[in-house]
Design a protein around this motif. Structure first.
Motif, short mmCIF file in Angstrom:
data_model
loop_
_atom_site.label_atom_id
_atom_site.label_comp_id
_atom_site.label_asym_id
_atom_site.label_seq_id
_atom_site.Cartn_x
_atom_site.Cartn_y
_atom_site.Cartn_z
N ASN A 1 0.58 -1.25 -0.15
CA ASN A 1 0.05 -0.13 0.05
C ASN A 1 0.73 1.10 0.03
OD1 ASN A 1 1.06 0.31 2.64
ND2 ASN A 1 -0.99 -0.63 3.69
N ASP A 2 2.30 1.11 -0.35
CA ASP A 2 3.10 2.45 -0.29
C ASP A 2 3.84 2.25 -1.59
OD1 ASP A 2 4.65 4.46 0.33
OD2 ASP A 2 4.76 4.14 2.29
N PHE A 3 3.67 3.60 -2.40
CA PHE A 3 4.40 3.31 -3.64
C PHE A 3 5.25 4.82 -3.58
CE2 PHE A 3 1.48 0.23 -4.20
CZ PHE A 3 2.03 -0.79 -5.02
N ASP A 4 5.49 5.51 -2.82
CA ASP A 4 6.04 6.77 -2.63
C ASP A 4 7.37 6.43 -3.23
OD1 ASP A 4 3.85 7.84 -1.55
OD2 ASP A 4 4.88 8.01 0.68
N GLU A 5 8.26 5.50 -3.14
CA GLU A 5 9.55 5.27 -3.30
C GLU A 5 9.81 4.39 -4.99
OE1 GLU A 5 11.52 6.94 -1.93
OE2 GLU A 5 10.40 7.20 0.08
N ALA A 6 8.49 4.31 -5.46
CA ALA A 6 8.48 3.32 -6.48
C ALA A 6 9.22 3.86 -7.82
CB ALA A 6 7.08 2.95 -6.98
N CYS A 7 9.88 2.82 -8.23
CA CYS A 7 10.73 3.12 -9.57
C CYS A 7 11.06 1.58 -10.21
CB CYS A 7 11.88 3.81 -9.00
SG CYS A 7 13.00 2.61 -7.95
N LEU A 8 11.82 1.74 -11.20
CA LEU A 8 12.34 0.76 -12.19
C LEU A 8 13.73 0.17 -11.57
CD1 LEU A 8 11.53 -1.24 -14.62
CD2 LEU A 8 13.08 0.48 -16.05
N ALA A 9 13.77 -1.00 -11.07
CA ALA A 9 15.04 -1.64 -10.34
C ALA A 9 15.09 -2.85 -10.28
CB ALA A 9 15.10 -0.64 -8.86
N PRO A 10 16.19 -3.43 -10.26
CA PRO A 10 16.55 -4.82 -9.98
C PRO A 10 15.41 -5.54 -8.96
CG PRO A 10 18.55 -3.93 -9.87
CD PRO A 10 17.47 -2.71 -9.98
N ASN A 11 14.82 -6.71 -9.28
CA ASN A 11 13.66 -7.09 -8.38
C ASN A 11 14.19 -7.44 -6.96
OD1 ASN A 11 15.01 -9.68 -9.35
ND2 ASN A 11 13.46 -10.82 -9.09
N LEU A 12 15.42 -7.68 -6.91
CA LEU A 12 15.87 -7.99 -5.68
C LEU A 12 16.14 -6.88 -4.49
CD1 LEU A 12 18.23 -11.41 -6.22
CD2 LEU A 12 15.86 -11.07 -5.72
N TYR A 13 16.13 -5.72 -5.17
CA TYR A 13 16.17 -4.53 -4.41
C TYR A 13 14.83 -4.54 -3.34
CZ TYR A 13 19.99 -1.89 -6.16
OH TYR A 13 21.42 -1.38 -6.24
N GLU A 14 13.84 -4.97 -3.91
CA GLU A 14 12.51 -5.24 -3.19
C GLU A 14 12.61 -6.08 -2.15
OE1 GLU A 14 9.79 -2.90 -3.73
OE2 GLU A 14 8.47 -4.23 -5.00
N LEU A 15 13.20 -7.36 -2.42
CA LEU A 15 13.02 -8.58 -1.50
C LEU A 15 14.25 -8.14 -0.46
CD1 LEU A 15 11.25 -10.72 -1.59
CD2 LEU A 15 12.95 -12.15 -2.65
N VAL A 16 15.26 -7.80 -0.70
CA VAL A 16 16.10 -7.42 0.15
C VAL A 16 15.60 -6.56 1.48
CG1 VAL A 16 17.68 -5.60 -0.96
CG2 VAL A 16 18.82 -7.20 0.69
N ARG A 17 14.78 -5.83 1.01
CA ARG A 17 14.33 -4.55 2.20
C ARG A 17 13.40 -5.36 2.97
NH1 ARG A 17 14.39 0.27 4.38
NH2 ARG A 17 12.24 1.18 4.59
N LEU A 18 12.56 -6.29 2.22
CA LEU A 18 11.49 -6.92 2.96
C LEU A 18 12.17 -8.14 4.00
CD1 LEU A 18 8.74 -8.23 3.46
CD2 LEU A 18 8.85 -9.63 1.72
N LEU A 19 13.30 -8.77 3.45
CA LEU A 19 14.11 -9.67 4.36
C LEU A 19 14.70 -8.71 5.69
CD1 LEU A 19 15.88 -11.93 1.94
CD2 LEU A 19 13.57 -12.26 2.81
N THR A 20 15.27 -7.76 5.27
CA THR A 20 15.88 -6.96 6.51
C THR A 20 14.77 -6.49 7.31
OG1 THR A 20 17.67 -6.12 4.92
CG2 THR A 20 17.17 -4.88 6.74
N SER A 21 13.67 -6.04 7.19
CA SER A 21 12.77 -5.66 7.97
C SER A 21 12.10 -6.85 8.79
CB SER A 21 11.49 -5.07 6.94
OG SER A 21 10.70 -6.40 6.59
N VAL A 22 12.37 -7.98 8.31
CA VAL A 22 12.02 -9.30 8.96
C VAL A 22 13.15 -9.39 9.95
CG1 VAL A 22 11.95 -11.79 9.00
CG2 VAL A 22 10.82 -10.65 7.50
N LEU A 23 14.27 -9.48 9.75
CA LEU A 23 15.41 -9.64 10.85
C LEU A 23 15.38 -8.41 11.59
CD1 LEU A 23 18.22 -10.62 8.08
CD2 LEU A 23 16.87 -12.12 9.77
#
Length: 400
Positions: free
Chosen positions: A84-106
């Motif tokens: 629900n948050d697209f303020d920072e949305a852009c075209l980027a390697p897909n794992l930029y997305e996933l590494v932030r999610l994983l970091t948030s878990v840790l």
């Protein structure tokens, strides 16, 4: 060598002092809240790694973490669970997305009272779910009938909530009229000048809509929401909707600022007319059905996103996992799948990867363990940066 306090202060310069002070105070409470409030710093500190460079370019939301998923009413009047948050949305390697999610878990493990082993298990759940969803190659979505576990609990709670009850949380009823609650937690008073400006803007906007009376302004306040965007020019607007008092609607109007991810990726970006156009267009591409009233608009000669107000309460109560890891695994699994579905859904647009490329990536496993290892490096960096921030905050370096 990055000066953490100076970098944070520079990024937040010019924001509303009252709400910015709230942001700085919140960021002092835990590393997870600090992570939420410093997306710009996360990408500035993200280590260069082959696993990221080799990942296919996609449309990312840019700020994927555990608290940026929730339910919303779409423009087809149905309710969905999604990013629900697209303020920072852009075209980027897909794992930029996933590494932030994983970091948030840790990083969020402490707040959620997770053991190290449990947090790492959730990371493995996320990469496997994301990979499998990509490999399957078909974008799906989450609504009440397709949800389960804690996400289903959220839908069930929403099903029993009336519009009047929703309005009662944020407004006071005087006779047959409502006014916004200025409680210092969700909303703050707005100056007469700004109230008049917002009201005039809404009148101009409504003139181009099929039902102008729907958008008749009843009240305006400065909105308090989120962490990263606190202090950005933002309003909650109470409008007539389908009739006073219980048919009123709440609208969110928020200034769109440049993506803090873009300076740290090498992927060429399209030339958007405005920042709001970027946010709205990528949100429309990534979500199965767009959020109600979603528009890119110009207000006060600046770029804003107009949309229905999404209450912060309409998120999964992650702390209610009750020591049962499968409950959290189900939520994280859904978040990772939603990320994959968004990437598939928006594939092939303006040089983003096509479905065949994403399917091939999903069938690979060589990136999964290195990505989790990279997330642990990011976790350590966040912890160190938060410690530096706390020391600076405690000596009043962030007084506003």
């Amino acid at each position: 060598m990055i000066d953490i306090p100076q970098t944070i202060a520079r990024f937040n310069a010019g924001r509303d002092p009252e709400r910015l002070a709230m942001k700085y105070k919140a960021m002092r409470t835990s590393p997870f809240v600090f992570l939420r409030g410093t997306c710009h710093l996360f990408y500035e500190r993200l280590p260069q790694h082959k696993v990221l460079d080799d990942a296919p370019p996609v449309w990312i939301c840019g700020d994927m973490h555990l608290e940026n998923f929730g339910s919303y009413k779409a423009d087809n009047r149905l309710i969905y669970f999604d990013n629900n948050d697209f303020d920072e949305a852009c075209l980027a390697p897909n794992l930029y997305e996933l590494v932030r999610l994983l970091t948030s878990v840790l990083v969020g493990a402490g707040d959620l009272k997770l053991s190290r082993a449990q947090a790492l298990a959730l990371c493995h759940t996320a990469v496997q779910a994301y990979s499998a969803a990509l490999a399957f190659g078909k974008a799906r979505w989450v609504e009440r009938e397709t949800s389960s576990g804690m996400v289903r609990d959220l839908f069930d709670a929403l099903a029993s909530r009336t519009r009047a009850a929703h309005l009662d949380r944020r407004t006071t009823l005087k006779g047959k009229s409502r006014l916004l609650k200025l409680d210092g937690k969700k909303a703050l008073a707005v100056s007469d000048e700004r109230r008049a400006a917002v009201t005039q803007f809404m009148q101009q906007f409504a003139a181009g809509e099929s039902d102008p009376d729907f958008y008749r302004v009843l009240d305006v306040a400065r909105r308090i929401a989120g962490t990263g965007s606190l202090g950005v020019d933002r309003y909650v607007i109470l409008v007539e909707g389908k009739g006073s008092a219980d048919g009123n609607y709440l609208i969110d109007l928020k200034e769109a600022l440049p993506s803090s991810v873009v300076p740290h990726v090498h992927t060429p970006q399209p030339k958007w007319q405005t920042e709001a156009q970027r946010v709205v267009e990528i949100q429309r591409r990534n979500q199965a059905v767009s959020q109600a009233f979603l528009h890119a608009v110009e207000f006060d000669q600046r770029s804003y996103v107009l949309r229905s107000l999404q209450p912060s309460e309409d998120r999964v109560a992650l702390q209610d996992w009750n020591g049962k890891l499968p409950r959290l695994e189900g939520v994280v699994n859904s978040m990772a799948e939603l990320g994959a579905w968004a990437h598939l859904r928006s594939g092939g647009r303006q040089k983003s990867s096509i479905a065949d490329e994403l399917i091939a990536f999903g069938n690979r496993t060589d990136w999964q363990v290195p990505l989790i290892e990279l997330a642990t490096q990011c976790e350590a960096q966040v912890a160190a940066d938060w410690k530096t921030y706390c020391e600076a905050y405690d000596r009043d370096a962030f007084a506003v």
